[in-house]
Design an enzyme around this catalytic site. Structure first.
Site, mmCIF file in Angstrom:
data_model
loop_
_atom_site.group_PDB
_atom_site.id
_atom_site.type_symbol
_atom_site.label_atom_id
_atom_site.label_comp_id
_atom_site.label_asym_id
_atom_site.label_seq_id
_atom_site.Cartn_x
_atom_site.Cartn_y
_atom_site.Cartn_z
ATOM 1 N N GLU A 258 14.902 -14.249 -4.780
ATOM 2 C CA GLU A 258 14.361 -15.309 -3.628
ATOM 3 C C GLU A 258 15.218 -14.899 -2.383
ATOM 4 O O GLU A 258 16.233 -15.058 -2.400
ATOM 5 C CB GLU A 258 14.502 -16.831 -4.020
ATOM 6 C CG GLU A 258 13.972 -17.039 -5.457
ATOM 7 C CD GLU A 258 12.570 -17.126 -5.446
ATOM 8 O OE1 GLU A 258 11.826 -16.994 -3.942
ATOM 9 O OE2 GLU A 258 11.882 -17.253 -6.313
ATOM 10 N N CYS A 297 15.449 -21.566 3.738
ATOM 11 C CA CYS A 297 14.556 -20.038 3.420
ATOM 12 C C CYS A 297 13.090 -20.552 3.796
ATOM 13 O O CYS A 297 12.409 -19.406 3.913
ATOM 14 C CB CYS A 297 14.884 -20.010 1.829
ATOM 15 S SG CYS A 297 14.406 -21.132 1.006
#
Ligand code: NAP
Length: 676
Positions: A258, A297
């Protein structure tokens, strides 16, 4: 305040690292909050302990037993949340930011524990999809199943959500039955350490199920093997380095990545300055820039608007950003705290420098108006910064450089195709959002850009109030994205659990498959002696217990009575000529629902007993039409069981309705709730 000593949790006990520890400063004051490191840890022994002790202990439990542990751990975190909030302020985060991290982290545990209880069996094997008929006679069948990997899960987390980031990974590997070694990002490891300690103190982790490393992972990567999983969250650069470690390549170690991404949002062409969607767009861009000081993020890095809307949008977003109060995150009037560290501020400034070569600053270039309750020099404060890039096709950095702070770039598009191409120019991202009231535009964008994004949020006036927002990953939805975003996938409910399990296709006889999966399979043996299966309590009912009923003849009077009684006078039941003209029917036929009702009348054992309720039907198919004069009979077999709570459980029954020629008339799964 006194400096916290961070310890590693290794081989079942807390251990202080040897050598010079890392000193971790507060993002707000610059004072040292904690110190610690992993010097002297025996990483090979930790890996062996995870696999040999933790894995065995976890695999001895069922999915439900593991889920119960996860739920109890979340309760413990919630009980100690105020202690965690105090540490959260040192990371630069406000209480609202901390809520996402701390209570959001516990929320993932609660949500996943309850999903696991509902969607996974109280067993060790997870069946995947239906039985595959791979032989003519049905004596050789196939079934996909998932079993837990017998290695360890190495969880490497980013600094921005030290609790949530740890918990969203930990809960799925625990439920899957795979032990974890957790390595938080060093900068905020004191908060992850505190949350981990709360969980470890409950003594609910089975021995070896979870270990914690503060700082370096030493030579741990050298000891990874083919049953292990690395689940990484962080920058693309670190991911690239770790993914190419020789052991990862040699052993085909699963690597879930990720990474950072250039998430975008788009104001669709139907939304003018007066539309609710425009106001929602402006609010969301400003919010995403400032929550957690933009260190998310999923934050919006690129905001796309129709070309004529550039000035209007720039002014409106700047106006919204002007309201951002900056300072000590513990001060309740402060909306945006600090970046995690002074070095992170340097990093953001350097990245903004690259972006500035292609953009103009709309907002945020001047000196601070005020830093409330904190020292602007000692703390890692920055202003939110809105940039504009009027020619995004001539620019590169705006689509590639992530300034991991409160920074976004506004850019114009000329047509819907142009918007889609610009959305995809990020090379793959975690999430994009679309602000439109036109469903056709939404569809066009999703078809053009969906495959470049892990999640798409479509916001309009109808759903805005309840929308969970662009930047919030939810435990029931997948989190991850293709390409630049890492190509990984996490969460998504039970999907997340499967990342820590192996899917295996099992081929064999029905009886063998039944033994392997714990589910009755067509063709496996049945037990059809008295008493009736409805007489058994949940815990005593054996898979394969069957009732085969008497036959019942269906008359035209039954069909007409049912039609009048229910109002379902569809021509196939009432009009011989019209029914015959239909390619499916020989003439007037019985209603499907009549067959179901008569089937229930045939198999039900009516007296009060352990069967508490009919919960529904799955996989219902009507296979052969039933005409007046046909006889039907039923075979009902206990197929699988899932305990729901301490009072009752769900039983799935395989039901087959046949006619006088033994042809299948209807088949379905019946669900009942049975007393334990
Ligand atoms: P980072 O510098 O890449 O670090 C990520 C993690 O990797 C940290 O725990 C770090 O530990 C560890 N690490 C670094 N080198 C390592 C090595 N050689 N061996 C083992 N572990 C190593 O990223 P970050 O600065 O913490 O996080 C910010 C970035 O993460 C941003 O780019 C953001 O977009 C991304 N992010 C992505 C997601 C997502 O879900 N996609 C979520 C959050 C953040 P140390 O701290 O000890 O160096």
């Amino acid at each position: 305040m006194s400096v916290i000593t961070l310890e590693n949790y290794a081989l079942g006990e807390w251990r202080k690292g040897a050598g010079a520890p890392a000193e971790l400063p507060s993002a707000v004051t610059g004072e040292i909050v904690a110190r610690g490191g992993s010097g002297g840890l025996d990483f090979k022994a930790m890996a062996d302990y995870a696999r040999d002790v933790g894995g065995k202990n976890l695999r001895a439990l069922t999915f439900h037993e593991r889920a119960a542990i996860v739920k109890a751990l979340a309760q413990a975190v919630m009980e100690k949340k105020e202690e965690l909030y105090q540490l959260n302020f040192h990371t630069g985060a406000t209480r609202k930011d901390g809520w996402i991290d701390i209570e959001g982290g516990a929320g993932v545990f609660f949500s996943m524990a309850s999903k696991a209880k509902r969607e996974l069996p109280n067993d060790h094997v997870l069946v995947d999809g239906p039985v595959e008929q791979i032989s003519r006679e049905g004596t050789f069948l196939a079934q996909h199943i998932f079993t837990p990997l017998q290695g360890l899960a190495l969880h490497i987390n980013a600094f921005n959500f030290p609790v949530w980031g740890m918990m969203e990974k930990l809960c799925v590997s625990l439920i899957a039955g795979v032990p974890a070694i957790v390595k938080p990002a060093t900068a905020t490891s004191y908060l992850a350490h505190a949350a981990f300690r709360v969980m470890a103190d409950t003594k609910l982790f089975p021995a070896g199920a979870a270990q914690l490393v503060i700082g370096s992972t030493g030579d741990l990567f050298d000891h990874l093997g083919g049953q292990d999983v690395v689940s990484f969250t962080g920058s693309a650069a670190t991911a690239a380095k770790l993914k190419s470690h020789p052991a990862i390549i040699r052993e085909s170690v699963r690597f879930i990545s990720e990474q950072d991404s250039l998430n975008a949002c788009v104001l669709a062409p139907d939304a003018d300055a007066e539309s609710p969607e425009f106001a929602l767009f402006v609010k969301e861009v400003a919010r995403e820039m400032t929550v957690k000081a933009g260190q998310k993020c999923t934050a919006i890095r690129r905001a796309l608007v129709p070309e004529p809307m550039m000035d209007i949008a720039a002014n409106a977003i700047a106006e919204a950003l002007r309201k951002t109060t900056i300072g000590d995150p513990a001060n309740e009037t402060v909306r945006m705290g600090a970046l995690v560290s002074l070095s992170q501020r340097e990093d953001v400034r350097a990245k903004v420098g690259e972006l500035k070569a292609e953009t103009k600053v709309v907002f945020g270039d001047g000196p601070f108006e005020e830093v409330i309750g904190a020292d602007a020099v000692k703390g890692a404060f920055v202003s939110p910064m809105l940039l504009r890039c009027d020619n995004p096709w001539r620019a590169k950095a705006v689509h590639e450089v992530e300034a991991f702070g409160p920074v976004s770039t506004l850019m114009p598009y000329k047509s819907l195709d142009d918007a889609v191409a610009l959305l995809n120019r990020g090379g793959g991202s975690l999430v994009m959002s679309i602000f439109t009231f036109d469903p056709e535009i939404a569809r066009e964008i999703v078809l053009g850009a969906g495959s470049f994004h892990g999640r798409v949020v479509i916001v309009n006036r109808d759903c805005a109030k309840e929308s969970t927002g662009h930047g919030s990953p939810l435990p029931v939805l997948v989190h991850g994205g293709p390409g630049r975003a890492g190509g990984g996938e996490e969460m998504g409910g039970v999907r997340g659990v499967r990342h820590y399990m192996q899917r295996t296709a099992i081929q064999g006889s029905p009886e063998t498959l039944r033994a392997v999966t714990g589910q009755w399979v067509k063709g496996a043996s049945i037990e059809n002696r008295a008493p009736h299966p409805f007489r058994y309590r949940f815990s005593d009912l054996e898979i394969g217990k069957t009732i085969e009923t008497q036959a019942r003849t269906i008359s035209m009077e039954d069909i007409e009575h049912f039609a009048r009684f229910t109002g379902d006078t569809f021509y196939a039941h009432m009009d011989e000529a019209a029914a015959k003209a239909n390619p499916f029917f020989p003439g007037r036929v019985a209603h499907g629902y009549l067959i179901l009702s008569f089937a229930a009348g045939l198999f039900v054992d009516p007296a009060p007993g352990p069967v508490l309720a009919n919960y529904g039907l799955d996989e219902l198919r009507f296979l052969t039409p039933v005409s007046a004069g046909d006889e039907i009979k039923v075979r009902l077999t206990a197929k699988s069981k899932k305990k729901r709570n301490e009072e009752y459980g769900e039983v799935k029954w395989d039901v087959l309705v046949t006619n006088q020629n033994d042809e299948a008339v209807a088949s379905y799964d019946l669900l009942t709730m049975n007393a334990l």
